[in-house]
Design an enzyme around this catalytic site. Structure first.
Site, short mmCIF file in Angstrom:
data_model
loop_
_atom_site.label_atom_id
_atom_site.label_comp_id
_atom_site.label_asym_id
_atom_site.label_seq_id
_atom_site.Cartn_x
_atom_site.Cartn_y
_atom_site.Cartn_z
N GLY A 21 0.78 -1.28 -0.10
CA GLY A 21 0.02 -0.16 -0.13
C GLY A 21 0.78 1.37 0.10
N ASN A 22 0.33 2.30 0.21
CA ASN A 22 0.88 3.65 0.31
C ASN A 22 0.46 4.49 1.39
OD1 ASN A 22 -0.94 5.45 -1.20
ND2 ASN A 22 -0.57 3.91 -2.67
#
Ligand code: CTP
Length: 217
Positions: A21-22
């Site tokens: 993810g980020n």
């Protein structure tokens, strides 16, 4: 006016318990959704996984997704009917080549992950954009910001690109404030002060609506 908005990060699963993810929180995208609704627009908000409360305006329809592929599949059918597209999501450029069916066990000192490219939602929809439709993208660059953002604007068929600053304290991922520069196709550059994302959202919506006279009139 109908608006399609993507917001938040995407999560790309690796195994049943892990994902790539980020750090996107979705705050800028959600603030834009509320600002468009406050201006009277009907908004379809395609949101990646965020910890924000759902939008309160009845003019906002929220579609929750996890992966880039799901975000594309939710956005694509909405795009032809929308007057304005805003791509505020931080979409993962790559995903794991395969999703392990069971939890990946700890073996050895290193682990190689193979990644494959995700669909570029903005670029793919950009190829279908009609003359009366208006597309706004976001960009985050660390070198040659303006030049790279201008290239991105053309490559993805944006009418405006909002360049996020990484150099300023209080701007970007996770903060409640943001500082941006907006570029248009004619090469005009508009600099905005550091301000609350909610306030900046109102300013950006006003800018988009003034650039969009046929529908705003
Ligand atoms: N975007 C998208 N789908 C993707 C990647 C990006 O819709 N798979 C959109 C983002 O929402 C944003 C714009 O494209 O509006 C630019 O995203 P960015 O990550 O800066 O661009 P990339 O094409 O991924 O270029 P790079 O990461 O190499 O700078």
């Amino acid at each position: 006016m109908r608006v399609l908005l993507t917001a938040g990060p995407t999560y790309e699963p690796l195994d049943p318990v892990r994902y790539l993810g980020n750090r996107s929180t979705g705050k800028m995208g959600y603030a834009l959704a509320e600002a468009f609704a406050a201006a009277g627009a009907a908004v379809t908000l395609v949101s990646g996984p965020v910890a924000l409360p759902p939008p309160t305006s009845p003019l906002i329809t929220t579609v929750r997704v996890e992966t880039a592929q799901q975000m594309y599949e939710a956005a694509a059918p909405v795009a032809p009917q929308a007057d304005v597209w805003v791509f505020a999501a931080a979409v993962a450029d790559y995903r794991p080549a395969s999703i392990a069916p069971e939890k990946i066990k700890k073996e050895g000192d290193t682990l190689m992950l193979e990644l494959v490219k995700n669909v570029d939602i903005a670029a793919t929809l950009g190829q279908t954009k009609r003359a009366e439709q208006f597309a706004v993208g976001f960009a985050l660059e660390t070198t040659n910001e303006l030049a790279h953002a201008q290239v991105k604007l053309r490559r993805k068929n944006f009418d405006l690109v909002v360049l996020n600053s990484l150099r300023d304290a209080g701007a970007g991922f996770g903060y409640d404030t943001n500082k941006v520069t907006v570029l248009d196709r004619a090469g005009q550059v508009l600099n905005f002060e550091l301000q609350a994302k909610t306030e900046l959202a109102r300013v950006l919506v006003t800018l988009i609506l003034t650039r969009f006279p046929a529908v705003y009139a």
